[in-house]
Design an enzyme around this catalytic site. Structure first.
Site, PDB file in Angstrom:
ATOM      1  N   SER A   1       2.100  -8.669  13.852  1.00  0.00           N
ATOM      2  CA  SER A   1       2.652  -9.795  13.090  1.00  0.00           C
ATOM      3  C   SER A   1       2.076 -11.113  13.567  1.00  0.00           C
ATOM      4  O   SER A   1       1.798 -11.301  14.741  1.00  0.00           O
ATOM      5  CB  SER A   1       4.167  -9.852  13.211  1.00  0.00           C
ATOM      6  OG  SER A   1       4.619 -11.022  12.540  1.00  0.00           O
TER       7      SER A   1
ATOM      8  N   LYS B   1       8.055  -3.109  12.919  1.00  0.00           N
ATOM      9  CA  LYS B   1       7.343  -4.186  12.206  1.00  0.00           C
ATOM     10  C   LYS B   1       7.941  -4.385  10.816  1.00  0.00           C
ATOM     11  O   LYS B   1       8.083  -5.503  10.332  1.00  0.00           O
ATOM     12  CB  LYS B   1       5.849  -3.864  12.115  1.00  0.00           C
ATOM     13  CG  LYS B   1       5.057  -4.764  11.161  1.00  0.00           C
ATOM     14  CD  LYS B   1       4.951  -6.176  11.675  1.00  0.00           C
ATOM     15  CE  LYS B   1       4.502  -7.255  10.728  1.00  0.00           C
ATOM     16  NZ  LYS B   1       3.605  -7.055   9.661  1.00  0.00           N
TER      17      LYS B   1
HETATM   18  P1  NDP Z   1      -6.867  -5.848   2.921  1.00  0.00           P
HETATM   19  O1  NDP Z   1      -5.527  -5.251   2.943  1.00  0.00           O
HETATM   20  O2  NDP Z   1      -7.224  -6.795   1.827  1.00  0.00           O
HETATM   21  O3  NDP Z   1      -7.963  -4.675   2.947  1.00  0.00           O
HETATM   22  C1  NDP Z   1      -9.338  -4.926   2.816  1.00  0.00           C
HETATM   23  C2  NDP Z   1     -10.125  -4.059   3.751  1.00  0.00           C
HETATM   24  O4  NDP Z   1      -9.870  -2.671   3.477  1.00  0.00           O
HETATM   25  C3  NDP Z   1     -11.610  -4.270   3.564  1.00  0.00           C
HETATM   26  O5  NDP Z   1     -12.233  -4.184   4.814  1.00  0.00           O
HETATM   27  C4  NDP Z   1     -11.983  -3.112   2.661  1.00  0.00           C
HETATM   28  O6  NDP Z   1     -13.330  -2.752   2.735  1.00  0.00           O
HETATM   29  C5  NDP Z   1     -11.123  -2.021   3.256  1.00  0.00           C
HETATM   30  N1  NDP Z   1     -10.937  -0.892   2.375  1.00  0.00           N
HETATM   31  C6  NDP Z   1     -10.164  -0.821   1.262  1.00  0.00           C
HETATM   32  N2  NDP Z   1     -10.210   0.399   0.729  1.00  0.00           N
HETATM   33  C7  NDP Z   1     -11.023   1.143   1.513  1.00  0.00           C
HETATM   34  C8  NDP Z   1     -11.450   2.488   1.502  1.00  0.00           C
HETATM   35  N3  NDP Z   1     -11.034   3.331   0.554  1.00  0.00           N
HETATM   36  N4  NDP Z   1     -12.303   2.904   2.460  1.00  0.00           N
HETATM   37  C9  NDP Z   1     -12.706   2.067   3.422  1.00  0.00           C
HETATM   38  N5  NDP Z   1     -12.328   0.777   3.506  1.00  0.00           N
HETATM   39  C10 NDP Z   1     -11.493   0.325   2.570  1.00  0.00           C
HETATM   40  O7  NDP Z   1      -7.188  -6.551   4.326  1.00  0.00           O
HETATM   41  P2  NDP Z   1      -6.301  -7.508   5.225  1.00  0.00           P
HETATM   42  O8  NDP Z   1      -7.159  -7.922   6.362  1.00  0.00           O
HETATM   43  O9  NDP Z   1      -5.612  -8.540   4.427  1.00  0.00           O
HETATM   44  O10 NDP Z   1      -5.161  -6.536   5.759  1.00  0.00           O
HETATM   45  C11 NDP Z   1      -5.413  -5.400   6.542  1.00  0.00           C
HETATM   46  C12 NDP Z   1      -4.082  -4.759   6.894  1.00  0.00           C
HETATM   47  O11 NDP Z   1      -3.318  -5.687   7.634  1.00  0.00           O
HETATM   48  C13 NDP Z   1      -3.230  -4.385   5.689  1.00  0.00           C
HETATM   49  O12 NDP Z   1      -2.500  -3.237   5.991  1.00  0.00           O
HETATM   50  C14 NDP Z   1      -2.282  -5.531   5.527  1.00  0.00           C
HETATM   51  O13 NDP Z   1      -1.059  -5.188   4.910  1.00  0.00           O
HETATM   52  C15 NDP Z   1      -2.106  -5.942   6.938  1.00  0.00           C
HETATM   53  N6  NDP Z   1      -1.822  -7.376   7.020  1.00  0.00           N
HETATM   54  C16 NDP Z   1      -1.031  -7.805   7.945  1.00  0.00           C
HETATM   55  C17 NDP Z   1      -0.750  -9.120   8.051  1.00  0.00           C
HETATM   56  C18 NDP Z   1       0.105  -9.519   9.110  1.00  0.00           C
HETATM   57  O14 NDP Z   1       0.562 -10.637   9.164  1.00  0.00           O
HETATM   58  N7  NDP Z   1       0.336  -8.616  10.004  1.00  0.00           N
HETATM   59  C19 NDP Z   1      -1.264 -10.154   7.175  1.00  0.00           C
HETATM   60  C20 NDP Z   1      -2.132  -9.606   6.263  1.00  0.00           C
HETATM   61  C21 NDP Z   1      -2.369  -8.267   6.200  1.00  0.00           C
HETATM   62  P3  NDP Z   1     -14.405  -3.436   1.726  1.00  0.00           P
HETATM   63  O15 NDP Z   1     -14.777  -4.724   2.362  1.00  0.00           O
HETATM   64  O16 NDP Z   1     -15.520  -2.462   1.688  1.00  0.00           O
HETATM   65  O17 NDP Z   1     -13.721  -3.601   0.408  1.00  0.00           O
END
Ligand code: NDP
Length: 478
Positions: A128, A182
């Site tokens: 977080s 979380k």
């Molecule tokens: P996203 O959730 O937008 O995910 C994008 C990433 O996932 C890219 O690297 C993309 O690769 C990859 N991806 C998607 N589908 C696939 C697949 N089938 N195979 C391989 N790679 C894939 O990224 P965020 O950085 O926003 O979030 C990452 C995680 O962190 C999520 O679970 C989110 O919920 C969490 N999160 C947590 C937050 C927090 O405050 N803790 C804030 C924001 C997010 P490509 O570049 O090739 O498309």
């Protein structure tokens, strides 16, 4: 093999965690499905530390020291399974896959089971603090085996936020526990924001205080009992003027709140555990109602208000502060109570003092209050409900008269306060010697022979409602 840890999935969260690890002296292997993201990160931030650039997952895995630590930061849901499936044939016994995304705890439980059967460790980690936290120190809630924590923990603790020098990272419990905690954190975040919204609405629509003036009030509130990151940024948002129109920023934003799902999951889990997380539930529902803009437009014109003129005294502002604080305490009490129930259900020995300690810095709900909550749950001292801890029983007792005045005034003015009101109902329900649930049981027995217990003895009973209303001992079918 030269890298101590690898990160695959280099969108904003993965990229920032990778940079944080590198800045803390670790050699970090980088991988992303779309290669351009890896190169972009290296071009912009390659100087942050030692990175190993890789193109394929094979190359990525081979670049890692054993036991390998692979941090997966891809989109939650099916992409996590897809990446795990590709990783498994490349890994060896004892290697660790870490899922640092917002995965549903049930998925984490399932994945951990599958992977441990293959000799791999799977660690679901709640992270977080948003982008900023990921880069500069998030609050980290790791689940998974204790053994994997020995290898991984020191790294996570190093990159985590610190409160008085203590890392906001500690092992939570096995399998899905980190993601569960979380998720509850996020649920509490929903209610924290909702109670702030209710306070803002009451001050604006009830007391006629404009946003800029409210910014000062929130800044002042932030110096007391309510001191927290969210109160601090509320002052910032309320004090902001829209460049284009010169209006308060809050007046130009569409009033429909979105959600990504962790609040909804918390409520679903609460329902399944029989845990009354009403503050969180009302917060999720409030976002739902806000998004029904078409219906709201009709209702505004057609439904009768039936409100009253109320003289709102100057003291109302401080009453609202106290109502906010009391409602916030209820949401925390409910969220922590849910952790206790989940611990029983899933076999996790959750230490609430430790969990509260992890939320003191780095995360979105960070607040002074959490240090007090941590102390309230000190070992040997665990109250059955946060509100029973002497300090909190007193704090909420001090606030309750103001809280009642606010809820009553809100009802008369027609200002919706779902969390202020439902939290007060929870508080009163908890305090009640007798609840109307006795009548519910009577009704259930009449229409469905659902049986009841008596206050004056053991046993389960049924009244023969359709016959001579004799009471008979019921056979326990449960
Ligand atoms: P996203 O959730 O937008 O995910 C994008 C990433 O996932 C890219 O690297 C993309 O690769 C990859 N991806 C998607 N589908 C696939 C697949 N089938 N195979 C391989 N790679 C894939 O990224 P965020 O950085 O926003 O979030 C990452 C995680 O962190 C999520 O679970 C989110 O919920 C969490 N999160 C947590 C937050 C927090 O405050 N803790 C804030 C924001 C997010 P490509 O570049 O090739 O498309």
């Amino acid at each position: 093999a030269t890298a101590q840890i690898g990160v695959t999935g280099l969108a904003v969260m993965g990229a920032n965690l990778a940079r944080n690890l590198a800045r803390n002296g670790y050699t970090v292997a980088l991988h992303n499905r779309t290669q351009a993201k890896t190169d972009d990160l290296l071009a912009k931030h390659g100087d942050d530390g030692d990175f190993v650039r890789t193109e394929t997952l094979e190359e990525f895995v081979q670049s890692l020291e054993r036991p390998r630590r692979v941090l997966v930061m891809v989109k939650a849901g099916a992409p996590v399974d897809a990446v795990i499936e590709q990783l498994v044939p490349l890994l060896e016994e004892g290697d660790i896959i870490i899922d640092g995304g917002n995965s549903l705890y049930l998925d984490t439980i399932r994945r951990e089971k599958d992977l441990s059967a293959k000799g791999l460790h799977f660690v679901g980690v709640g992270v977080s603090g948003g982008e900023e936290g990921a880069l500069n120190g998030p609050s980290i809630m790791p689940g998974g085996s204790k053994e994997s924590y020995e290898s991984l923990g020191p790294m996570l603790e190093k990159i985590s936020a610190k409160y008085d020098g203590e890392p906001c990272c500690a092992w939570i419990e096995t399998d899905g526990a980190g993601h569960f905690v979380k998720m509850v954190h996020n649920g509490i975040e929903y209610s924290d924001m909702q109670v702030i919204g209710e306070a803002y609405d009451l001050l604006r629509s009830g007391a006629g205080i404009e946003p800029a003036e409210q910014a000062k009030i929130f800044t002042e509130w932030n110096t007391g009992q309510l001191n927290s990151f969210l109160i601090e940024i509320t002052a910032e948002v309320l004090g902001h003027t829209d460049e284009k129109t010169g209006k308060p920023f809050v007046d130009v934003v569409v009033d429909a709140a979105g959600q990504k799902g962790t609040g909804r999951w918390t409520v679903i889990a609460g329902l399944e555990l029989g845990s009354p997380v009403s503050g969180i539930a009302e917060s999720v529902f409030a976002r739902g109602l806000s998004s029904q803009r078409d219906q709201r437009a009709v209702a505004e014109k057609t439904l009768v208000a039936g409100t009253e003129d109320v003289d709102v005294p100057e003291s109302f502002v401080d009453d609202v502060r106290q109502a906010l604080y009391a409602s916030k305490l209820v949401s925390y009490a409910q969220g922590l109570d849910m952790l206790n129930l989940a611990g029983k259900q899933y076999g996790w020995d959750l230490k609430l003092d430790r969990i509260a300690s992890l939320w003191r810095a780095g995360c979105i709900i960070r607040a002074e209050l959490l240090d007090d909550i941590m102390k309230a749950y000190a070992p040997g001292n665990e109250p059955a409900n946060l509100l029973f801890a002497p300090a909190f029983a007193k704090a909420i007792g001090d606030a309750v008269p103001a809280w009642r005045r606010v809820v009553a005034t809100a009802a008369r003015l027609g200002i919706p306060t779902p969390v202020f009101s439902s939290s007060l109902a929870y508080y009163d329900g908890l305090r009640r010697d007798r609840l109307p649930a006795a009548l519910t049981q009577g009704l259930r027995d009449l229409f469905g022979a659902h049986t009841y217990n008596r206050i004056d003895g053991e046993g389960t009973f049924h009244t023969l409602w359709g016959e001579d209303r004799r009471e008979v001992e019921a056979v326990d079918t449960h």
